[in-house]
Design a protein around this motif. Structure first.
Motif, PDB file in Angstrom:
ATOM      1  N   THR A 168      64.101  -9.166  46.665  1.00  0.00           N
ATOM      2  CA  THR A 168      65.443  -9.744  46.683  1.00  0.00           C
ATOM      3  C   THR A 168      66.013  -9.731  48.097  1.00  0.00           C
ATOM      4  OG1 THR A 168      66.372  -7.583  46.110  1.00  0.00           O
ATOM      5  CG2 THR A 168      65.974  -9.139  44.307  1.00  0.00           C
ATOM      6  N   GLU A 169      67.011 -10.595  48.331  1.00  0.00           N
ATOM      7  CA  GLU A 169      67.551 -10.728  49.678  1.00  0.00           C
ATOM      8  C   GLU A 169      68.198  -9.452  50.209  1.00  0.00           C
ATOM      9  OE1 GLU A 169      70.343 -13.066  46.841  1.00  0.00           O
ATOM     10  OE2 GLU A 169      68.223 -12.515  47.006  1.00  0.00           O
ATOM     11  N   ASP A 170      68.663  -8.566  49.308  1.00  0.00           N
ATOM     12  CA  ASP A 170      69.210  -7.281  49.764  1.00  0.00           C
ATOM     13  C   ASP A 170      68.124  -6.235  49.979  1.00  0.00           C
ATOM     14  OD1 ASP A 170      68.495  -6.609  47.183  1.00  0.00           O
ATOM     15  OD2 ASP A 170      70.519  -6.125  46.523  1.00  0.00           O
ATOM     16  N   ARG A 171      66.885  -6.606  49.694  1.00  0.00           N
ATOM     17  CA  ARG A 171      65.704  -5.762  49.897  1.00  0.00           C
ATOM     18  C   ARG A 171      65.761  -4.467  49.077  1.00  0.00           C
ATOM     19  NH1 ARG A 171      65.035  -5.070  56.095  1.00  0.00           N
ATOM     20  NH2 ARG A 171      67.280  -5.292  56.103  1.00  0.00           N
ATOM     21  N   MET A 172      66.290  -4.590  47.869  1.00  0.00           N
ATOM     22  CA  MET A 172      66.403  -3.435  46.985  1.00  0.00           C
ATOM     23  C   MET A 172      65.521  -3.550  45.744  1.00  0.00           C
ATOM     24  SD  MET A 172      68.358  -1.408  48.590  1.00  0.00           S
ATOM     25  CE  MET A 172      68.779  -0.180  47.359  1.00  0.00           C
ATOM     26  N   SER A 173      65.160  -4.780  45.348  1.00  0.00           N
ATOM     27  CA  SER A 173      64.408  -4.979  44.105  1.00  0.00           C
ATOM     28  C   SER A 173      63.229  -5.914  44.324  1.00  0.00           C
ATOM     29  CB  SER A 173      65.316  -5.565  43.013  1.00  0.00           C
ATOM     30  OG  SER A 173      66.384  -4.705  42.717  1.00  0.00           O
ATOM     31  N   GLU A 224      63.825 -12.669  64.370  1.00  0.00           N
ATOM     32  CA  GLU A 224      64.424 -12.317  63.087  1.00  0.00           C
ATOM     33  C   GLU A 224      63.583 -12.867  61.943  1.00  0.00           C
ATOM     34  OE1 GLU A 224      67.126 -10.385  62.583  1.00  0.00           O
ATOM     35  OE2 GLU A 224      67.193 -10.054  64.758  1.00  0.00           O
ATOM     36  N   VAL A 225      63.403 -12.057  60.903  1.00  0.00           N
ATOM     37  CA  VAL A 225      62.636 -12.483  59.736  1.00  0.00           C
ATOM     38  C   VAL A 225      63.424 -13.534  58.960  1.00  0.00           C
ATOM     39  CG1 VAL A 225      61.663 -11.763  57.525  1.00  0.00           C
ATOM     40  CG2 VAL A 225      61.428 -10.286  59.531  1.00  0.00           C
ATOM     41  N   PHE A 226      62.784 -14.666  58.679  1.00  0.00           N
ATOM     42  CA  PHE A 226      63.398 -15.702  57.836  1.00  0.00           C
ATOM     43  C   PHE A 226      62.959 -15.460  56.398  1.00  0.00           C
ATOM     44  CE2 PHE A 226      63.201 -19.795  55.628  1.00  0.00           C
ATOM     45  CZ  PHE A 226      64.504 -20.222  55.796  1.00  0.00           C
ATOM     46  N   GLY A 272      64.638 -17.065  53.586  1.00  0.00           N
ATOM     47  CA  GLY A 272      65.079 -18.095  52.671  1.00  0.00           C
ATOM     48  C   GLY A 272      66.369 -17.696  51.973  1.00  0.00           C
ATOM     49  N   ALA A 273      66.848 -18.566  51.095  1.00  0.00           N
ATOM     50  CA  ALA A 273      68.129 -18.329  50.425  1.00  0.00           C
ATOM     51  C   ALA A 273      68.082 -17.153  49.468  1.00  0.00           C
ATOM     52  CB  ALA A 273      68.556 -19.595  49.685  1.00  0.00           C
ATOM     53  N   TYR A 274      66.927 -16.906  48.853  1.00  0.00           N
ATOM     54  CA  TYR A 274      66.835 -15.891  47.805  1.00  0.00           C
ATOM     55  C   TYR A 274      65.809 -14.799  48.108  1.00  0.00           C
ATOM     56  CZ  TYR A 274      69.428 -19.566  45.509  1.00  0.00           C
ATOM     57  OH  TYR A 274      70.369 -20.523  45.222  1.00  0.00           O
ATOM     58  N   GLY A 275      65.369 -14.735  49.359  1.00  0.00           N
ATOM     59  CA  GLY A 275      64.520 -13.635  49.779  1.00  0.00           C
ATOM     60  C   GLY A 275      63.036 -13.813  49.565  1.00  0.00           C
ATOM     61  N   VAL A 276      62.572 -15.003  49.155  1.00  0.00           N
ATOM     62  CA  VAL A 276      61.158 -15.155  48.798  1.00  0.00           C
ATOM     63  C   VAL A 276      60.357 -16.010  49.777  1.00  0.00           C
ATOM     64  CG1 VAL A 276      61.680 -14.836  46.371  1.00  0.00           C
ATOM     65  CG2 VAL A 276      61.550 -17.146  47.284  1.00  0.00           C
ATOM     66  N   ALA A 277      60.993 -16.546  50.800  1.00  0.00           N
ATOM     67  CA  ALA A 277      60.272 -17.426  51.729  1.00  0.00           C
ATOM     68  C   ALA A 277      59.588 -16.607  52.830  1.00  0.00           C
ATOM     69  CB  ALA A 277      61.257 -18.412  52.367  1.00  0.00           C
ATOM     70  N   PRO A 278      58.489 -17.140  53.399  1.00  0.00           N
ATOM     71  CA  PRO A 278      57.709 -18.297  52.959  1.00  0.00           C
ATOM     72  C   PRO A 278      56.478 -17.818  52.188  1.00  0.00           C
ATOM     73  CG  PRO A 278      57.171 -17.792  55.237  1.00  0.00           C
ATOM     74  CD  PRO A 278      58.106 -16.704  54.755  1.00  0.00           C
ATOM     75  N   GLU A 279      56.310 -18.227  50.973  1.00  0.00           N
ATOM     76  CA  GLU A 279      55.191 -17.773  50.151  1.00  0.00           C
ATOM     77  C   GLU A 279      53.999 -18.696  50.392  1.00  0.00           C
ATOM     78  OE1 GLU A 279      53.335 -15.044  48.158  1.00  0.00           O
ATOM     79  OE2 GLU A 279      55.476 -14.878  48.583  1.00  0.00           O
ATOM     80  N   LEU A 280      53.377 -18.534  51.554  1.00  0.00           N
ATOM     81  CA  LEU A 280      52.325 -19.447  51.987  1.00  0.00           C
ATOM     82  C   LEU A 280      51.075 -19.357  51.127  1.00  0.00           C
ATOM     83  CD1 LEU A 280      52.569 -18.932  55.856  1.00  0.00           C
ATOM     84  CD2 LEU A 280      53.681 -20.682  54.458  1.00  0.00           C
ATOM     85  N   GLY A 281      50.758 -18.167  50.631  1.00  0.00           N
ATOM     86  CA  GLY A 281      49.528 -17.999  49.868  1.00  0.00           C
ATOM     87  C   GLY A 281      49.465 -18.821  48.611  1.00  0.00           C
ATOM     88  N   HIS A 282      50.628 -19.252  48.123  1.00  0.00           N
ATOM     89  CA  HIS A 282      50.647 -19.998  46.866  1.00  0.00           C
ATOM     90  C   HIS A 282      50.968 -21.475  47.057  1.00  0.00           C
ATOM     91  CE1 HIS A 282      49.866 -16.361  44.681  1.00  0.00           C
ATOM     92  NE2 HIS A 282      50.775 -15.770  45.408  1.00  0.00           N
ATOM     93  N   LEU A 283      50.778 -21.953  48.300  1.00  0.00           N
ATOM     94  CA  LEU A 283      50.716 -23.390  48.495  1.00  0.00           C
ATOM     95  C   LEU A 283      49.472 -23.910  47.776  1.00  0.00           C
ATOM     96  CD1 LEU A 283      51.463 -23.645  52.325  1.00  0.00           C
ATOM     97  CD2 LEU A 283      53.009 -24.255  50.467  1.00  0.00           C
ATOM     98  N   ARG A 284      49.627 -24.979  47.022  1.00  0.00           N
ATOM     99  CA  ARG A 284      48.471 -25.512  46.284  1.00  0.00           C
ATOM    100  C   ARG A 284      47.674 -26.425  47.202  1.00  0.00           C
ATOM    101  NH1 ARG A 284      49.793 -28.060  40.630  1.00  0.00           N
ATOM    102  NH2 ARG A 284      49.899 -25.860  40.070  1.00  0.00           N
ATOM    103  N   VAL A 285      46.428 -26.052  47.472  1.00  0.00           N
ATOM    104  CA  VAL A 285      45.578 -26.844  48.351  1.00  0.00           C
ATOM    105  C   VAL A 285      44.494 -27.600  47.587  1.00  0.00           C
ATOM    106  CG1 VAL A 285      45.993 -25.380  50.368  1.00  0.00           C
ATOM    107  CG2 VAL A 285      44.090 -24.844  48.845  1.00  0.00           C
TER     108      VAL A 285
END
Length: 316
Positions: free
Chosen positions: A68-73, A142-144, A146-159
């Protein structure tokens, strides 16, 4: 102040005591349990062991999953048992120490930007090759998230449409073709299609495909096994293909390749660079990202998590 960084991966839980200069002073390691409660027990045991030898001020957990974006969960972790779990609060109560969470690739990227291969880079991407692929993006240090704390999930790009099934629920994710798990899967497929072609790897497997790990494939490739070398060539191709996608979206100055698979980078990284340069959009007419291996190696997640924990305490 000394802090503990813990890399909570799909295969192992690795903890280390880290000083303010990013040096890892002491470590401990255990296999990753399958359940949420046993996993928290393993983390507790690691911190308690290290606390017998060092005075610890805070703990950072680098998690292979959505934080999560607050880095608690932990929202979701494909290779772990946590689902919408308030892990930081639970571990703070158990340990009696401040605990902060971070995506494992974010933690590794921060460590490399502060102490390693991405130092000074304006835009840097981390690609951590392990059980799966972790991705991170740093802009001006600075770490980016995303809006909800999950970006960038590169491993799950569908190739590969309708390709290999992934624990995330999709098929054809990049990490199914470019990771330690992918390396072993590719080797097993090649051995099945070309019986008798392997020498070293066939002896390692001894008729049991489950014994073909990514580490064994890399070792066999070094020993000249043709199937293992072909599997590494496949990994290199998919790494280059994925990095071209990443460059098209983020245009990074530096890409840092980390994770356990990066230990075998001399076997595949030059080929991956060549493939990336050949397929990236505008090749020949744009500056290419520098593709470097992580200087902190497999400790990057530990160092980054510990650094974030130290900064969290410093802001209080």
């Amino acid at each position: 102040m000394l802090t503990v960084g813990i890399d909570v991966g799909g295969t192992s839980v690795r903890a280390g005591v880290v000083d303010p200069k990013g040096a890892v002073l002491d470590t401990t390691r255990a296999p990753t349990p399958s359940g949420g409660a046993p996993l928290e027990d393993a983390i507790t045991t690691a911190v308690e062991e290290l606390s017998t030898r060092h005075k610890i001020g805070a703990v950072g957990l680098a998690v292979a999953g959505f934080v999560t974006e607050d880095r608690m969960s932990v929202r979701f972790a494909p290779h772990l048992a946590w689902r919408d779990s308030p892990v930081a609060k639970a571990m703070t109560q158990r340990l009696g120490l401040p605990v902060v969470l971070e995506h494992d690739a974010n933690a590794a990227a921060l460590a490399e930007h502060r102490f390693g291969a991405a130092r000074g880079a304006k835009v840097a991407v981390m690609v951590a090759l392990g059980t799966g692929i972790g991705g991170a993006l740093l802009i001006d240090g600075e770490v980016f998230r995303g809006a909800y704390g999950v970006a960038p999930e590169l491993g799950h790009l569908r190739v590969v449409p309708n390709g290999r099934p992934c624990p995330c629920g999709k098929k054809g994710c990049w990490e199914r073709y470019c990771s330690g798990t992918a390396l072993s899967a590719t080797a097993v497929e090649l051995m099945a299609r070309h019986p008798g072609a392997s020498t070293v790897l066939a002896r390692e497997a001894a008729g049991d495909p489950q014994r073909v790990t990514g580490r064994k494939v890399s070792g066999a490739a070094r020993d000249g096994d043709p199937i293992a070398q072909r599997a590494l060539a496949e990994l290199a191709k998919w790494l280059g293909e994925g990095l071209a996608l990443v460059a098209d979206v983020y245009d990074p100055e530096v890409v840092v390749i980390g994770g356990g698979v990066s230990e075998s980078a001399p076997l595949f990284l030059d080929d991956a660079r060549e493939h990336y340069a050949a397929v990236v959009t505008g090749t020949g007419f744009r500056p290419l990202a520098r593709i470097r291996t992580a200087q902190l190696g497999d400790d990057a997640g530990i160092v980054g998590a510990a650094t974030m924990a130290r900064e969290m305490v410093g802001k209080r």
